[in-house]
Design an enzyme around this catalytic site. Structure first.
Site, PDB file in Angstrom:
ATOM      1  N   HIS A  71       0.815  -1.219   0.000  1.00  0.00           N
ATOM      2  CA  HIS A  71       0.000   0.000   0.000  1.00  0.00           C
ATOM      3  C   HIS A  71       0.849   1.270   0.000  1.00  0.00           C
ATOM      4  O   HIS A  71       0.348   2.351  -0.296  1.00  0.00           O
ATOM      5  CB  HIS A  71      -1.000  -0.005   1.166  1.00  0.00           C
ATOM      6  CG  HIS A  71      -0.424   0.338   2.498  1.00  0.00           C
ATOM      7  ND1 HIS A  71      -0.090  -0.615   3.442  1.00  0.00           N
ATOM      8  CD2 HIS A  71      -0.133   1.523   3.081  1.00  0.00           C
ATOM      9  CE1 HIS A  71       0.372  -0.027   4.525  1.00  0.00           C
ATOM     10  NE2 HIS A  71       0.355   1.274   4.334  1.00  0.00           N
ATOM     11  N   ASP A  85      19.671   6.682   7.789  1.00  0.00           N
ATOM     12  CA  ASP A  85      19.126   7.941   8.308  1.00  0.00           C
ATOM     13  C   ASP A  85      18.744   7.795   9.773  1.00  0.00           C
ATOM     14  O   ASP A  85      18.432   6.700  10.253  1.00  0.00           O
ATOM     15  CB  ASP A  85      17.902   8.361   7.500  1.00  0.00           C
ATOM     16  CG  ASP A  85      17.705   9.876   7.478  1.00  0.00           C
ATOM     17  OD1 ASP A  85      18.407  10.572   8.243  1.00  0.00           O
ATOM     18  OD2 ASP A  85      16.862  10.350   6.702  1.00  0.00           O
ATOM     19  N   ASN A  87      17.781  11.283  11.757  1.00  0.00           N
ATOM     20  CA  ASN A  87      16.937  12.464  11.880  1.00  0.00           C
ATOM     21  C   ASN A  87      16.540  12.919  10.478  1.00  0.00           C
ATOM     22  O   ASN A  87      17.387  13.319   9.683  1.00  0.00           O
ATOM     23  CB  ASN A  87      17.687  13.578  12.616  1.00  0.00           C
ATOM     24  CG  ASN A  87      16.796  14.758  12.950  1.00  0.00           C
ATOM     25  OD1 ASN A  87      15.965  15.174  12.149  1.00  0.00           O
ATOM     26  ND2 ASN A  87      16.970  15.316  14.147  1.00  0.00           N
ATOM     27  N   GLN A  90      17.531  16.674   9.342  1.00  0.00           N
ATOM     28  CA  GLN A  90      18.894  17.189   9.287  1.00  0.00           C
ATOM     29  C   GLN A  90      19.825  16.150   8.677  1.00  0.00           C
ATOM     30  O   GLN A  90      19.485  14.972   8.592  1.00  0.00           O
ATOM     31  CB  GLN A  90      19.396  17.581  10.684  1.00  0.00           C
ATOM     32  CG  GLN A  90      19.584  16.415  11.641  1.00  0.00           C
ATOM     33  CD  GLN A  90      20.014  16.877  13.028  1.00  0.00           C
ATOM     34  OE1 GLN A  90      19.548  17.897  13.528  1.00  0.00           O
ATOM     35  NE2 GLN A  90      20.901  16.124  13.658  1.00  0.00           N
ATOM     36  N   GLU A  95      23.777   9.164   5.702  1.00  0.00           N
ATOM     37  CA  GLU A  95      22.714   8.781   4.775  1.00  0.00           C
ATOM     38  C   GLU A  95      23.257   8.348   3.413  1.00  0.00           C
ATOM     39  O   GLU A  95      24.271   8.850   2.943  1.00  0.00           O
ATOM     40  CB  GLU A  95      21.738   9.943   4.550  1.00  0.00           C
ATOM     41  CG  GLU A  95      21.012  10.420   5.790  1.00  0.00           C
ATOM     42  CD  GLU A  95      21.714  11.546   6.498  1.00  0.00           C
ATOM     43  OE1 GLU A  95      21.071  12.231   7.303  1.00  0.00           O
ATOM     44  OE2 GLU A  95      22.932  11.756   6.233  1.00  0.00           O
ATOM     45  N   ASP A 119      -0.070  -7.609   1.613  1.00  0.00           N
ATOM     46  CA  ASP A 119       0.398  -6.218   1.661  1.00  0.00           C
ATOM     47  C   ASP A 119       1.920  -6.199   1.747  1.00  0.00           C
ATOM     48  O   ASP A 119       2.513  -5.889   2.780  1.00  0.00           O
ATOM     49  CB  ASP A 119      -0.237  -5.500   2.855  1.00  0.00           C
ATOM     50  CG  ASP A 119      -0.003  -3.992   2.820  1.00  0.00           C
ATOM     51  OD1 ASP A 119       0.492  -3.486   1.796  1.00  0.00           O
ATOM     52  OD2 ASP A 119      -0.335  -3.329   3.826  1.00  0.00           O
ATOM     53  N   SER A 214       4.084   2.622   8.200  1.00  0.00           N
ATOM     54  CA  SER A 214       3.755   1.559   7.263  1.00  0.00           C
ATOM     55  C   SER A 214       4.956   1.101   6.464  1.00  0.00           C
ATOM     56  O   SER A 214       5.817   1.902   6.097  1.00  0.00           O
ATOM     57  CB  SER A 214       2.699   2.034   6.277  1.00  0.00           C
ATOM     58  OG  SER A 214       1.438   2.007   6.852  1.00  0.00           O
TER      59      SER A 214
END
Length: 266
Positions: A71, A85, A87, A90, A95, A119, A214
């Site tokens: 979904h 990641d 935060n 920032q 990352e 799903d 999700s």
């Protein structure tokens, strides 16, 4: 665009319109985690204009593949994943930003019938992730594994911290012990909405998934090792943290063969 299924379709299954599944989950009643606590967690983001926005979680399962909820990728949008990641607002310096090259949704998924299950989706990345202390592959359970009742599990994500609240900026976790199928499918819990291909966890009325969680992982401790046993799917339309309405996840162990075949053929 925040996703965590709210079961709006439950009226089709003999439920009142006041209690149905909702698919936009975020961690309620959780706590912020330290950096790289869950290095397989990713942020799935969509592009709007020139900006990117968090919509769902996911799990890095191969260096070029991410597992998430079907979904989360229903819409025709441009997606990327952010690995390593912590935060969202920032630059953490850890990352990795990688475009989604191909989306493979389970062929039986029907967005109009969330209670049927399926799903789940896998996303092929445009390039391989670089593995390090901040980016790791999630461990998947053996095919067919069924969690015992009250197995220790944690949901993680950047979802809303309360019903109708704001997204979390830093990654959150909440302790959600598993609820076995016999209990979760009983009339005082989810009833026939829950299928054997799903995992329930939580339901204490305090801690839960919520919008924005999700597609993210449910990490469960089995035989001394955390593995990703669930993909966050839906909560009650009455609210994210409703007593006896555990957060419901796609049971990963029911789809191991499909995952392997999807990756091999794409």
């Amino acid at each position: 665009m925040l996703r965590l299924l709210v079961f709006t379709s439950l009226v089709l299954y003999g439920h009142s319109t006041q209690d149905f599944p909702e698919t936009n989950a975020r961690v309620v009643g959780g706590t912020a985690v330290s950096k790289n606590s869950w290095p397989s967690q990713i942020s799935l983001q969509y592009k709007s204009g020139s900006s990117w926005y968090h919509t769902c979680g996911g799990t890095l399962i191969k260096q070029k593949w991410v597992m998430t909820a079907a979904h989360c990728v229903d819409s025709q949008m441009t997606f990327r994943v952010v690995l390593g990641d912590h935060n969202l607002s920032q630059n953490d310096g850890t990352e990795q930003y990688i475009s989604v090259q191909k989306i493979v949704v389970h062929p039986s998924w029907n967005s109009n019938n969330v209670a049927a299950g399926y799903d789940i989706a896998v996303l092929r990345l445009a390039q391989s992730a670089t593995l390090n202390s901040y980016v790791q592959l999630g461990v998947l359970p053996q095919s067919g594994t069924i969690l015992a009742n009250n197995t220790p599990c944690y949901i993680t994500g950047w979802g809303r911290t309360k019903t109708n609240g704001q997204l979390a900026q830093t990654l959150q976790q909440a302790y959600l012990p598993s609820v076995d199928y016999a209990t979760c499918s009983s009339s005082s819990y989810w009833g026939s909405t829950v299928k054997t291909t799903m995992v329930c966890a939580g339901g204490d009325g305090v801690r839960a998934g919520c919008q924005g969680d999700s597609g993210g992982p449910l990490h469960c401790l089995v035989n001394g090792q955390y593995a990703v046993h669930g993909v966050t799917s839906f909560v009650s339309s009455l609210g994210c943290n409703v007593s006896k309405k555990p957060t419901v996840f796609t049971r990963v162990s029911a789809y191991i063969s499909w995952i392997n075949n999807a990756i091999a053929s794409n």
